[in-house]
Design an enzyme around this catalytic site. Sequence first.
Site, PDB file in Angstrom:
ATOM      1  N   GLY A 177      38.524  -6.702  14.291  1.00 17.37           N
ATOM      2  CA  GLY A 177      38.670  -5.271  14.716  1.00 17.37           C
ATOM      3  C   GLY A 177      39.787  -4.505  13.615  1.00 17.37           C
ATOM      4  O   GLY A 177      40.477  -3.248  13.868  1.00 17.37           O
ATOM      5  N   SER A 203      34.945 -16.649   7.995  1.00 13.12           N
ATOM      6  CA  SER A 203      34.061 -16.177   7.610  1.00 13.12           C
ATOM      7  C   SER A 203      33.973 -14.872   6.855  1.00 13.12           C
ATOM      8  O   SER A 203      35.350 -14.409   6.318  1.00 13.12           O
ATOM      9  CB  SER A 203      33.296 -15.448   8.875  1.00 13.12           C
ATOM     10  OG  SER A 203      34.364 -14.252   9.206  1.00 13.12           O
ATOM     11  N   ARG A 204      33.040 -14.429   6.199  1.00 13.08           N
ATOM     12  CA  ARG A 204      32.856 -12.751   5.003  1.00 13.08           C
ATOM     13  C   ARG A 204      33.078 -12.000   5.920  1.00 13.08           C
ATOM     14  O   ARG A 204      32.822 -11.916   7.076  1.00 13.08           O
ATOM     15  CB  ARG A 204      32.115 -13.118   4.754  1.00 13.08           C
ATOM     16  CG  ARG A 204      32.197 -13.681   3.037  1.00 13.08           C
ATOM     17  CD  ARG A 204      30.859 -13.639   2.054  1.00 13.08           C
ATOM     18  NE  ARG A 204      31.180 -14.888   0.868  1.00 13.08           N
ATOM     19  CZ  ARG A 204      31.956 -14.923   0.250  1.00 13.08           C
ATOM     20  NH1 ARG A 204      32.525 -13.768   0.250  1.00 13.08           N
ATOM     21  NH2 ARG A 204      31.625 -15.528  -1.150  1.00 13.08           N
ATOM     22  N   ALA A 205      32.800 -10.260   5.947  1.00 15.40           N
ATOM     23  CA  ALA A 205      33.018  -9.496   7.037  1.00 15.40           C
ATOM     24  C   ALA A 205      31.953  -9.391   7.510  1.00 15.40           C
ATOM     25  O   ALA A 205      31.606  -9.564   6.631  1.00 15.40           O
ATOM     26  CB  ALA A 205      33.885  -7.958   5.718  1.00 15.40           C
ATOM     27  N   THR A 207      31.523  -6.287   9.622  1.00 15.54           N
ATOM     28  CA  THR A 207      31.412  -5.024  10.247  1.00 15.54           C
ATOM     29  C   THR A 207      33.488  -4.472   9.722  1.00 15.54           C
ATOM     30  O   THR A 207      33.480  -3.312   9.728  1.00 15.54           O
ATOM     31  CB  THR A 207      32.091  -4.590  11.679  1.00 15.54           C
ATOM     32  OG1 THR A 207      32.525  -5.522  12.655  1.00 15.54           O
ATOM     33  CG2 THR A 207      30.580  -5.009  12.514  1.00 15.54           C
ATOM     34  N   SER A 208      33.871  -5.393   9.064  1.00 15.49           N
ATOM     35  CA  SER A 208      35.301  -5.054   8.593  1.00 15.49           C
ATOM     36  C   SER A 208      35.674  -5.046   6.570  1.00 15.49           C
ATOM     37  O   SER A 208      34.167  -5.347   6.244  1.00 15.49           O
ATOM     38  CB  SER A 208      36.221  -5.663   8.572  1.00 15.49           C
ATOM     39  OG  SER A 208      36.235  -7.150   7.826  1.00 15.49           O
ATOM     40  N   ASP A 265      28.822  -6.906  17.195  1.00 16.47           N
ATOM     41  CA  ASP A 265      29.967  -8.732  17.504  1.00 16.47           C
ATOM     42  C   ASP A 265      30.200  -8.237  19.221  1.00 16.47           C
ATOM     43  O   ASP A 265      31.621  -8.089  20.205  1.00 16.47           O
ATOM     44  CB  ASP A 265      31.439  -8.095  16.961  1.00 16.47           C
ATOM     45  CG  ASP A 265      31.985  -8.700  16.609  1.00 16.47           C
ATOM     46  OD1 ASP A 265      31.157 -10.187  17.057  1.00 16.47           O
ATOM     47  OD2 ASP A 265      33.067  -8.889  15.790  1.00 16.47           O
ATOM     48  N   SER A 273      30.202 -17.834  18.381  1.00 16.31           N
ATOM     49  CA  SER A 273      30.420 -17.375  17.192  1.00 16.31           C
ATOM     50  C   SER A 273      31.302 -18.674  16.492  1.00 16.31           C
ATOM     51  O   SER A 273      31.643 -19.644  16.091  1.00 16.31           O
ATOM     52  CB  SER A 273      30.232 -16.708  16.337  1.00 16.31           C
ATOM     53  OG  SER A 273      30.706 -16.231  15.066  1.00 16.31           O
ATOM     54  N   LYS A 297      38.656  -3.948  18.358  1.00 11.67           N
ATOM     55  CA  LYS A 297      37.790  -4.232  19.115  1.00 11.67           C
ATOM     56  C   LYS A 297      38.019  -4.284  20.780  1.00 11.67           C
ATOM     57  O   LYS A 297      37.303  -4.159  21.962  1.00 11.67           O
ATOM     58  CB  LYS A 297      37.434  -5.880  19.214  1.00 11.67           C
ATOM     59  CG  LYS A 297      36.562  -6.042  17.970  1.00 11.67           C
ATOM     60  CD  LYS A 297      36.214  -7.241  17.507  1.00 11.67           C
ATOM     61  CE  LYS A 297      35.376  -7.003  15.662  1.00 11.67           C
ATOM     62  NZ  LYS A 297      35.073  -8.274  15.656  1.00 11.67           N
TER      63      LYS A 297
END
Length: 507
Positions: A177, A203-205, A207-208, A265, A273, A297
């Site tokens: 976030g 992880s990959r993005a 929402t960023s 999210d 997760s 967030k």
Amino acid sequence: MSTLTLRKVAIDTYRENVAYLHRDCKLYRSEGFQALNKIEIHSLDGAVSIIAVLNVVDDDCITKPDELGLCEQAFRQMGGEAGVAVNIAHARLPASLKAVHRKISGDNLGLEDYQGIARDIASNRYSKIEMAAFLVACSQTGLERDEVLYLTKAMIETGKRLNWGEPLVVDKHCIGGIPGNRTTMLIVPIVAAHGMLIPKTSSRAITSPAGTADTMEVLARVELSPHELHEIVRAQRACLAWGGTAELAPVDDILIAVERPLSMDSPGQMVASILSKKLAAGATHLIIDIPIGATAKISNRSRALALRRLFEYVGDHLGLSIEVVLTDGRQPVGRGIGPALESRDVMQVLNNDPAAPLDLREKSLQLAGRIIEFDPDVRGGQGYVIARDILESGRALAKMQAIVDAQGRNPNPPQIGHFCHDVTATDSGQVTSIDNLQLAHIARLAGAPMDKGAGVDLHKKLGDPVEVGETLFSIYAEFPADFEFARESAEQNSGFTTGNAVVDESP
């Protein structure tokens, strides 16, 4: 069952099995197959079986009437050989869908319910529509803390679980976030240079504008096989890899693929997760970074404390030692927002460059110090000093270069986008607030993270003086359309507010 021959249809359906049947196929109407139905596909010897969502086509160039086309992922699962005869039949509904319907109605689910859902998702028995229904139900009706625990357990069970054979395996995760918050790429080489084991899968993005894996990919290969990951970690005490290829909690990766376009999210899903991935990667001790800010967030301290309790509850029940750190999330960390720009910031810090962003350096040292204090030979309060010495001595840079070489250095690192637009101040004063969400939105419109050279480069931060016409930030893009979208969004709302004083709302 009915028999057709396989054909590869070169379409990447992004973690969803899709089959293509010609409308003139004799089985199409006689068997009652319809578009978006799910079908079971079996090899003639019964050794291989998959489930796919059916699409109906009218073009012989895609699939002929006597063929069954499969997307790239499904074709690989069936063995990757064209012309092979297969049987197809209507797929049975996953038994676990009944539990999803109960969750939609607001019921709490048990461990067996989540285990069934996770198994069926891992077996590709769910369509993206059904997974979206499950995710929305979890978000809207909420997950009780025991449900988060059950979901975490269920996701771990769907994949491999690494065992490093050591009593202390450390890890770090930020809930996200905050644009530019690329502390992980500094923490890992510092902690590894201290000698601690830190196998970092990221992880990959979602929402960023960039995830750690997206940014590390600017420097090195991040898609490592489980064997490669083991070899690198054994040699370097660390890695910075994408978790998707390591087959750790694979259901999490499948759900993330559905969450991304929905920009979802939810807290319970997020905790499950994060912790499923960390536990599957063999972590014993974990630092969680929860930034707090009006456009982060987590917007306030009370919500942060509730989330901390949830992390600690699940961690305690699964044998994971967790320390949650509440940090300042009022503005982006560092200057770059987007993979290439963020990797530049990281390397400036590692090189002890005077131009390096001080906030990124300081936050990374603080978090690395907390991890180093997991070492029983380090006294409380000494971690920061040790981390700083490792960075300033050049040992962190040397370790990062060794990790990059071990994973495979990127021979053609992406350059910053050649389209550039400066966003300037319309008022004089001090920067009193910065909207994380808007700046992340602008960077994504510019093309990040798919276009690694795209993003936003900040020239001003909270408290900085600014004059009318002075540059607040620069937008970089690789394609004209993306550039215009980002520029227009910034003209409507720059995300910056100027005034006379900064309101201190840090945790």
